[in-house]
Design a protein around this motif. Structure first.
Motif, PDB file in Angstrom:
ATOM      1  N   THR A  87       0.832  -1.196   0.000  1.00 38.92           N
ATOM      2  CA  THR A  87       0.000   0.000   0.000  1.00 38.92           C
ATOM      3  C   THR A  87       0.876   1.259   0.000  1.00 38.92           C
ATOM      4  N   TYR A  88       0.252   2.379  -0.222  1.00 34.64           N
ATOM      5  CA  TYR A  88       0.957   3.666  -0.219  1.00 34.64           C
ATOM      6  C   TYR A  88      -0.027   4.736   0.257  1.00 34.64           C
ATOM      7  N   GLN A  89       0.482   5.845   0.688  1.00 34.94           N
ATOM      8  CA  GLN A  89      -0.355   6.950   1.137  1.00 34.94           C
ATOM      9  C   GLN A  89      -0.239   8.103   0.146  1.00 34.94           C
TER      10      GLN A  89
ATOM     11  N   ILE B  51       2.610   9.657  -8.079  1.00 33.64           N
ATOM     12  CA  ILE B  51       3.437   8.551  -8.560  1.00 33.64           C
ATOM     13  C   ILE B  51       4.666   8.341  -7.683  1.00 33.64           C
ATOM     14  N   SER B  52       5.130   9.385  -7.024  1.00 29.18           N
ATOM     15  CA  SER B  52       6.331   9.265  -6.191  1.00 29.18           C
ATOM     16  C   SER B  52       6.128   8.316  -5.025  1.00 29.18           C
TER      17      SER B  52
ATOM     18  N   ALA C  33      -0.558   2.027 -12.948  1.00 29.25           N
ATOM     19  CA  ALA C  33      -0.491   0.855 -13.830  1.00 29.25           C
ATOM     20  C   ALA C  33       0.809   0.746 -14.627  1.00 29.25           C
ATOM     21  N   PRO C  34       1.330   1.831 -15.217  1.00 30.44           N
ATOM     22  CA  PRO C  34       2.560   1.696 -16.018  1.00 30.44           C
ATOM     23  C   PRO C  34       3.790   1.321 -15.193  1.00 30.44           C
ATOM     24  N   LEU C  35       3.738   1.539 -13.865  1.00 25.15           N
ATOM     25  CA  LEU C  35       4.888   1.202 -13.032  1.00 25.15           C
ATOM     26  C   LEU C  35       5.166  -0.295 -13.031  1.00 25.15           C
ATOM     27  N   LEU C  36       4.116  -1.090 -13.148  1.00 26.35           N
ATOM     28  CA  LEU C  36       4.296  -2.545 -13.068  1.00 26.35           C
ATOM     29  C   LEU C  36       5.078  -3.088 -14.261  1.00 26.35           C
ATOM     30  N   PRO C  37       4.696  -2.787 -15.499  1.00 27.25           N
ATOM     31  CA  PRO C  37       5.549  -3.246 -16.615  1.00 27.25           C
ATOM     32  C   PRO C  37       6.922  -2.583 -16.605  1.00 27.25           C
TER      33      PRO C  37
END
Length: 465
Positions: free
Chosen positions: A273-275, A279-280, A327-331
Motif C-alpha cells: 500500500t501507499y499513502q 506517482i512518487s 499501472a505503467p509502473l508494473l511493466p
C-alpha cells in the motif's frame, strides 16, 4: 407472488416536460397539471436543524467513495430546488393518512420522503443532491400510476439535519424514506425511522449502517471486489496480489479482497500500500512487488516450472489520474500484463482508462452500462446536462419505494426484501434483512481501446422465487 419487476416502466419524457411546464402559479405547491390528477412532487421543505459544528461541515471520507469523480466539477453551489417556507392554506392538508394534496384526497397515496443535503457546505455534494432530486422527479412522472407524492427534505449534510428531516417526513406520513447519502446521516435517520417502522432506502456505501429496516441502494466497493474475484477465480487463478492506497476506500477494498480470495480457495501472496495518489509514493511499493514476483519466477524456473508463480493477478483499486500513474509502473518494473492479470473496481470505468497501454486486457466489475444509458440520455435531453454519479440511484429509489409502499404497511419490510429483487436503470439489486445490496454487476475487459463486456450482469436473482 410479489411483482418481480417493479421498475418496469418506460421513461415518458414528453409527460415529464408537460408536467414541468404546467407548474401552478403558487410555486410552493410543486408541479401540478391543470388537467385532472397528476403525479405530485413537493419542493424541498427546510426542517429546523441545529447549526453544524466545524467538524460537521467538513466532507467525510465517505464522499471519496459515494461521490467519487462526479461528472459535475463546478465549485459553485448550484441553485437549490425551491423550498417550502409555509404551506398556503388549502394547498395541502393533513388527514389521518398524512400530507395530501386536495386532488389526491381519498386516493391510496404513496408518500415517499427524499432526504438529501441540498444546503451542505460541500459544493460537490450539493450538486449531487440537485441532480438526484431531478432524477427522482423524472421517476415520479415516468410512472404509469399517478399516486406518488414525493416530499423532498433538506438534511444539510449533518446528523442533526438528517434527524430533523426524518421526523418531518414521518410527521407528513411518509411510507418510505429515500436517503440520506452520508453514513452518519443514514444512522441518524434510521434511529428515527425505526420507531415508526418506516423503511429507509439510503444511498450510503458504508455497509455498517444497513439493517434495522435500512436498505442501501448503492454500489459498495465490496460487491465489485467480490464479483471480479469470483470471475478471475473461475478461470483457474489462485494466487493474487494487491497494490493500492492506504485510505478508507483502499482498506475496505483490501479487506474484502482478502476475504473473497480465501472464500474462492485462493491466496493473497503479496500486498503493498501507499499513502497519497502521487506517482512518487507508488514507485517503491510497485518495485517491491516486482522484486517478489521476479524471485517467484526464478524459483519456478529452477524447479522446472513445478513451483507456482508468486501471483497471477493483481488488484489495482484506483481510478483516473492515479490509476494511469500506477499501472505503467508494473511493466516498467518487469511485471508483464501478458503474464499477470490486472484487475480493478468500477473506478476503472473512465474513458481515459482505455488509453493506458498497461491496462490493455485488464478486467474490472461495474454496473451494466447498457441499462443505464437510456436513463442518462433522457436526463440529458430533459435538463440539458449530464446526470451526476448518484442520479440513477435516486430514480431507482422512487420506483422501488413506490413498490414497497404499496400494500399492507406491516409488510413493507417484506416487500423490500422481495426475493426476486428489483431491476432498474442500475440493473439488478436485492436485499436480505441485513439491508446490504446484492448487486448484479457486469465484468468488463479493456480491448482495442474500449470496454467490452466479457461476463454480463445477471438479470434475475439465483434462487429467487
Amino acid at each position: 407472488m410479489p411483482n418481480p419487476n417493479p421498475f418496469g416502466h418506460s421513461l415518458k419524457i414528453a409527460l415529464l416536460l408537460a408536467c414541468t411546464a404546467l407548474v401552478s402559479a403558487c410555486t410552493t405547491t410543486g408541479p401540478t397539471t391543470t388537467q385532472g390528477p397528476a403525479p405530485v412532487v413537493q419542493r424541498p421543505v427546510d426542517p429546523v436543524v441545529t447549526t453544524p459544528t466545524d467538524a460537521e461541515t467538513e466532507v467525510p471520507d465517505e464522499t471519496e467513495t459515494v461521490v467519487n469523480e462526479t461528472r459535475a466539477e463546478s465549485t459553485d453551489i448550484p441553485d437549490e430546488p425551491e423550498r417550502v417556507q409555509a404551506v398556503p392554506e388549502g394547498t395541502y392538508y393533513n388527514n389521518r393518512d398524512g400530507l395530501t394534496p386536495p386532488h389526491m384526497a381519498g386516493r391510496d397515496t404513496k408518500r415517499l420522503a427524499l432526504l438529501l443535503p441540498f444546503s451542505t457546505s460541500s459544493s460537490r455534494l450539493a450538486q449531487e443532491a440537485q441532480s438526484m432530486y431531478r432524477a427522482a422527479e423524472m421517476a415520479v412522472f415516468a410512472r404509469d400510476d399517478t399516486d406518488v407524492l414525493l416530499i423532498a427534505l433538506d438534511t444539510k449534510g449533518t446528523e442533526d439535519g438528517a434527524r430533523s428531516a426524518t421526523k418531518a417526513a414521518i410527521s407528513a406520513g411518509a411510507d418510505v424514506i429515500l436517503g440520506p447519502i452520508l453514513a452518519n446521516n443514514v444512522k441518524a435517520a434510521t434511529a428515527e425511522a425505526r420507531r415508526s417502522k418506516t423503511p429507509v432506502i439510503a444511498f450510503s456505501t458504508d455497509q455498517n449502517v444497513a439493517g434495522n429496516g435500512t436498505y442501501l441502494l448503492s454500489f459498495p466497493p465490496e460487491a465489485e471486489v467480490q464479483r471480479i474475484v469470483d470471475y478471475v477465480s473461475s478461470t483457474g487463478t489462485t494466487r493474487f496480489a494487491f497494490l493500492g492506497p492506504d485510505s478508507a476506500y483502499g482498506r475496505r477494498v483490501k479487506a474484502a479482497y482478502e476475504e473473497r480470495v480465501q472464500q474462492n480457495f485462493g491466496e493473497v501472496t503479496a500486498s503493498e500500500t501507499y499513502q497519497g495518489n502521487d506517482i512518487s509514493v507508488m514507485q517503491a511499493p510497485a518495485q517491491k512487488l516486482a522484486r517478489f514476483h521476479a524471485e517467484g519466477e526464478a524459483l519456478a524456473r529452477r524447479n522446472n516450472n513445478t513451483t507456482p508463480m508468486s501471483f497471477e493477478a493483481i488488484l489495482l483499486p484506483e481510478g483516473g489520474t492515479a490509476l494511469r500513474s500506477l499501472a505503467p509502473l508494473l511493466p516498467y518494473y518487469d511485471i508483464d500484463p501478458a503474464d499477470v492479470q490486472f484487475i480493478g473496481t468500477s473506478r476503472w470505468a473512465d474513458p481515459d482508462t482505455v488509453r493506458e497501454p498497461a491496462l490493455s486486457r485488464g478486467l474490472f466489475a461495474g454496473p451494466d452500462k447498457d441499462t443505464q444509458q437510456p436513463f442518462l440520455d433522457a436526463y440529458d435531453r430533459t435538463y440539458g446536462e449530464t446526470a451526476s454519479t448518484l442520479a440513477s440511484l435516486a430514480y431507482d429509489a422512487v420506483m422501488m419505494g413506490a413498490y414497497v409502499a404499496d400494500g399492507d404497511p406491516k409488510k413493507r419490510y417484506d416487500r423490500a426484501e422481495n426475493q426476486q429483487g428489483f431491476y432498474g436503470v442500475d440493473g439488478l439489486v436485492s436485499f436480505d434483512a441485513d439491508g446490504r445490496p446484492e448487486r448484479g454487476l457486469a465484468v468488463y475487459q479493456i480491448l482495442n481501446g474500449r470496454f467490452v463486456v466479457v461476463d454480463p450482469a445477471p438479470r434475475t436473482v439465483i434462487g429467487g422465487s
